[in-house]
Scaffold this motif. Structure first.
Motif, mmCIF file in Angstrom:
data_model
loop_
_atom_site.group_PDB
_atom_site.id
_atom_site.type_symbol
_atom_site.label_atom_id
_atom_site.label_comp_id
_atom_site.label_asym_id
_atom_site.label_seq_id
_atom_site.Cartn_x
_atom_site.Cartn_y
_atom_site.Cartn_z
ATOM 1 N N ALA A 278 112.273 22.855 8.419
ATOM 2 C CA ALA A 278 111.336 23.059 7.315
ATOM 3 C C ALA A 278 109.939 23.377 7.831
ATOM 4 C CB ALA A 278 111.311 21.825 6.415
ATOM 5 N N GLN A 279 109.484 22.638 8.843
ATOM 6 C CA GLN A 279 108.153 22.887 9.383
ATOM 7 C C GLN A 279 108.074 24.251 10.054
ATOM 8 O OE1 GLN A 279 105.426 20.973 8.786
ATOM 9 N NE2 GLN A 279 104.426 22.806 9.623
ATOM 10 N N ALA A 280 109.141 24.639 10.749
ATOM 11 C CA ALA A 280 109.158 25.949 11.401
ATOM 12 C C ALA A 280 109.091 27.072 10.366
ATOM 13 C CB ALA A 280 110.418 26.092 12.257
ATOM 14 N N LEU A 281 109.752 26.894 9.239
ATOM 15 C CA LEU A 281 109.701 27.893 8.176
ATOM 16 C C LEU A 281 108.312 27.959 7.554
ATOM 17 C CD1 LEU A 281 113.134 27.153 6.443
ATOM 18 C CD2 LEU A 281 112.567 29.144 7.841
ATOM 19 N N GLN A 290 110.274 28.073 -1.324
ATOM 20 C CA GLN A 290 111.283 28.835 -0.593
ATOM 21 C C GLN A 290 111.755 28.080 0.651
ATOM 22 O OE1 GLN A 290 113.049 31.068 -1.528
ATOM 23 N NE2 GLN A 290 113.855 32.258 0.185
ATOM 24 N N VAL A 291 110.861 27.349 1.275
ATOM 25 C CA VAL A 291 111.259 26.510 2.414
ATOM 26 C C VAL A 291 112.352 25.549 1.984
ATOM 27 C CG1 VAL A 291 110.513 24.623 3.925
ATOM 28 C CG2 VAL A 291 109.088 26.667 3.688
ATOM 29 N N ARG A 292 112.128 24.889 0.877
ATOM 30 C CA ARG A 292 113.105 23.909 0.395
ATOM 31 C C ARG A 292 114.408 24.583 -0.053
ATOM 32 N NH1 ARG A 292 111.127 18.732 -1.169
ATOM 33 N NH2 ARG A 292 109.049 18.389 -0.305
ATOM 34 N N ARG A 293 114.265 25.767 -0.617
ATOM 35 C CA ARG A 293 115.454 26.506 -1.046
ATOM 36 C C ARG A 293 116.320 26.883 0.163
ATOM 37 N NH1 ARG A 293 115.260 32.211 -4.454
ATOM 38 N NH2 ARG A 293 117.266 31.982 -5.535
ATOM 39 N N ILE A 294 115.686 27.357 1.215
ATOM 40 C CA ILE A 294 116.409 27.749 2.423
ATOM 41 C C ILE A 294 117.044 26.533 3.091
ATOM 42 C CG2 ILE A 294 116.143 28.686 4.755
ATOM 43 C CD1 ILE A 294 113.916 30.495 3.581
ATOM 44 N N VAL A 295 116.272 25.468 3.218
ATOM 45 C CA VAL A 295 116.784 24.258 3.877
ATOM 46 C C VAL A 295 117.981 23.704 3.106
ATOM 47 C CG1 VAL A 295 116.249 21.847 4.400
ATOM 48 C CG2 VAL A 295 114.628 23.649 5.014
ATOM 49 N N ARG A 296 117.864 23.673 1.785
ATOM 50 C CA ARG A 296 118.982 23.182 0.957
ATOM 51 C C ARG A 296 120.222 24.049 1.182
ATOM 52 N NH1 ARG A 296 118.860 20.950 -4.271
ATOM 53 N NH2 ARG A 296 116.957 19.843 -3.680
ATOM 54 N N ALA A 297 120.025 25.363 1.255
ATOM 55 C CA ALA A 297 121.157 26.272 1.450
ATOM 56 C C ALA A 297 121.808 26.078 2.811
ATOM 57 C CB ALA A 297 120.698 27.716 1.288
ATOM 58 N N LEU A 344 115.923 31.582 12.338
ATOM 59 C CA LEU A 344 116.069 30.194 12.722
ATOM 60 C C LEU A 344 116.994 29.448 11.761
ATOM 61 C CD1 LEU A 344 115.268 27.940 14.659
ATOM 62 C CD2 LEU A 344 113.281 27.473 13.196
ATOM 63 N N ALA A 345 116.882 29.741 10.467
ATOM 64 C CA ALA A 345 117.740 29.087 9.480
ATOM 65 C C ALA A 345 119.201 29.467 9.706
ATOM 66 C CB ALA A 345 117.304 29.471 8.068
ATOM 67 N N ASN A 346 119.462 30.725 9.995
ATOM 68 C CA ASN A 346 120.829 31.153 10.272
ATOM 69 C C ASN A 346 121.360 30.542 11.567
ATOM 70 O OD1 ASN A 346 121.309 32.692 7.964
ATOM 71 N ND2 ASN A 346 120.440 34.548 8.871
ATOM 72 N N GLN A 347 120.475 30.335 12.540
ATOM 73 C CA GLN A 347 120.897 29.666 13.777
ATOM 74 C C GLN A 347 121.301 28.221 13.496
ATOM 75 O OE1 GLN A 347 117.532 30.243 16.373
ATOM 76 N NE2 GLN A 347 118.258 32.237 17.111
ATOM 77 N N TYR A 348 120.524 27.533 12.651
ATOM 78 C CA TYR A 348 120.892 26.175 12.245
ATOM 79 C C TYR A 348 122.271 26.180 11.598
ATOM 80 C CZ TYR A 348 116.825 23.065 12.910
ATOM 81 O OH TYR A 348 115.855 22.238 13.440
ATOM 82 N N ARG A 349 122.481 27.165 10.737
ATOM 83 C CA ARG A 349 123.756 27.269 10.025
ATOM 84 C C ARG A 349 124.912 27.436 11.024
ATOM 85 N NH1 ARG A 349 124.822 27.072 4.354
ATOM 86 N NH2 ARG A 349 126.728 28.194 3.964
ATOM 87 N N LEU A 350 124.710 28.276 12.022
ATOM 88 C CA LEU A 350 125.747 28.491 13.035
ATOM 89 C C LEU A 350 126.032 27.221 13.824
ATOM 90 C CD1 LEU A 350 124.668 32.012 14.327
ATOM 91 C CD2 LEU A 350 126.825 31.475 13.207
#
Length: 425
Positions: A278-281, A290-297, A344-350
């Motif tokens: 979240a902080q990186a976003l 949008q940060v929260r939306r991405i993190v939730r997803a 970065l969010a997609n990397q977390y997902r992977l």
């Protein structure tokens, strides 16, 4: 010998093999039943073949099997999707052996017959040798019926089958909720891994809406996560539920507060494991909503959706089952990401996918071991039954079907009642 054990096609009592609270063990191990399933189920209903992101451009394709029949899923120059039998009309060689890619045409490597992206026979070598006995219009690659819902592409061998929307029924709203994992970006299948286990396809079908096994089979996984995540995943006995959605489809809600990923984004705290993301976003310039939306997803949905007979939308990935034989099944685990979303969010997902679903993760090896043991144990006692009675006393009718607690076997009963309906049709 038990009278329900199938001896020949004429003697098979499919209605008797599936009862309200149990199914007969022969469903796991009888070769004749398996062959009938291919005809009466996989070649007679809508079967999932691809997500639209897997074939984004003209000429993009992927290969997959429907039942035991190989097909090519391809997008033509007009962006129309086709599902073609992967068989040259000349001498039956496959026209494509790549798992995915991009092409201008399909050319049989055996005798050079070439086909357009829509399956039309475009040319044959030395056509004069056929004289007047070859009309190219009579020999296209066979096209299956194709329909799409919210990026999910389905095909059927039956041209007169009911519309896909009718087949999906109440499952559509759960598909819509699942696709919110794009966080406003399109959903993209970034890759998949495939593996096989020595067991019947229905053993895996049962697993997707089986919460009962989670704390037992996945104890090692639960020991690898932080305390907050472990508490969140302690859902057996919680407020979740399983619901029969009709036509063999079902949903298992493990974490009710994560049914709709866009609810109460600003009201709920960001989980500790995602605070760094979240902080990186924020540092990248994304607004807080949008940060929260991405993190939730990134964390995935709080439910598993089973679409009969072969696809599951499971928390944060697609799980596709492909029957190989009565005692062997291939599984495709496809990771889904945000197309155009933060890297970065997609990397977390992977990394989350690798942690549980990946070939070296915690979940897949444990599940595979359990499935293999079921198949092995099914060899003991030809006259025994597979019990599916958990949660039956608490089952209630809903607007969409039937519902019971999260550890109930309602989803399995739903799938087997559809199996029974199709096998006795």
């Amino acid at each position: 010998m038990n009278s329900l054990i199938p001896m020949s096609a004429a003697e098979t009592d499919y209605a008797g093999l599936v009862q309200t609270d149990r199914v007969h063990t022969s469903l796991y191990k009888d070769e004749q039943i398996f062959d009938e399933e291919m005809e009466k189920i996989f070649y007679s209903t809508w079967v999932w073949v691809a997500h639209a992101s897997e074939i984004p451009d003209a000429g993009s394709f992927k290969t997959i099997n429907i039942g035991k029949q190989p097909v090519v899923v391809v997008r033509d120059r007009k962006k129309q999707v086709h599902v073609l039998l992967n068989r040259c009309r000349h001498r039956a060689a496959t026209v494509c052996e790549h798992k995915k890619g991009k092409t201008n045409s399909f050319v049989c490597p055996y005798h050079g017959w070439s086909y357009a992206l829509d399956g039309t026979l475009r040319g044959v070598p030395a056509p004069e040798s056929y004289g007047e006995c070859l009309d190219k219009s009579e020999f296209p690659l066979v096209n299956l019926r194709v329909e799409e819902y919210n990026g999910m592409i389905f095909a059927s061998f039956k041209q007169d089958i009911e519309p896909l929307l009718d087949f999906l029924g109440p499952a559509k709203k759960w598909m819509d909720l699942f696709m919110k994992q794009g966080a406003g970006y399109p959903i993209k299948v970034l890759g998949e891994h495939r593996f096989r286990f020595p067991g019947n396809w229905k053993i895996q079908l049962e697993n997707t809406t089986d919460a009962y096994h989670f704390p037992l089979v996945h104890k090692s996984f639960l020991s690898s996560v932080d305390e907050q995540t472990e508490r969140m995943l302690d859902f057996v006995g919680g407020p979740g539920y399983v619901e029969d959605l009709g036509n063999g489809h079902s949903v298992m809600v493990m974490i009710p507060e994560l049914i709709d990923l866009e609810e109460e984004l600003m009201e709920r705290d960001i989980p500790e494991r995602f605070e760094a993301l979240a902080q990186a976003l924020r540092d990248e310039g994304h607004e807080e909503l949008q940060v929260r939306r991405i993190v939730r997803a990134v964390g995935g949905s709080g439910f598993n959706l089973n679409l009969f007979p072969n696809i599951a939308c499971s928390m944060a990935f697609f799980r596709v089952l492909q029957p190989i034989s009565v005692q062997e099944t291939e599984i495709h685990h496809a990771v889904i990401t945000m197309d155009g979303g933060p890297q970065l969010a997609n990397q977390y997902r992977l990394r989350l996918h690798e942690h549980f679903q990946g070939p070296l993760g915690f979940g897949t090896p444990d599940d595979s071991e359990a499935w293999e043991r079921v198949q092995h144990g099914a060899a003991a006692g030809n006259d025994l039954w597979i019990m599916l009675n958990r949660g039956l006393p608490g089952e209630v009718k809903t607007e969409d079907g039937l519902k019971s607690d999260v550890s109930a076997e309602t989803g399995m009963r739903a799938a087997y009642q559809q199996w029974k309906k199709m096998m006795t049709a």
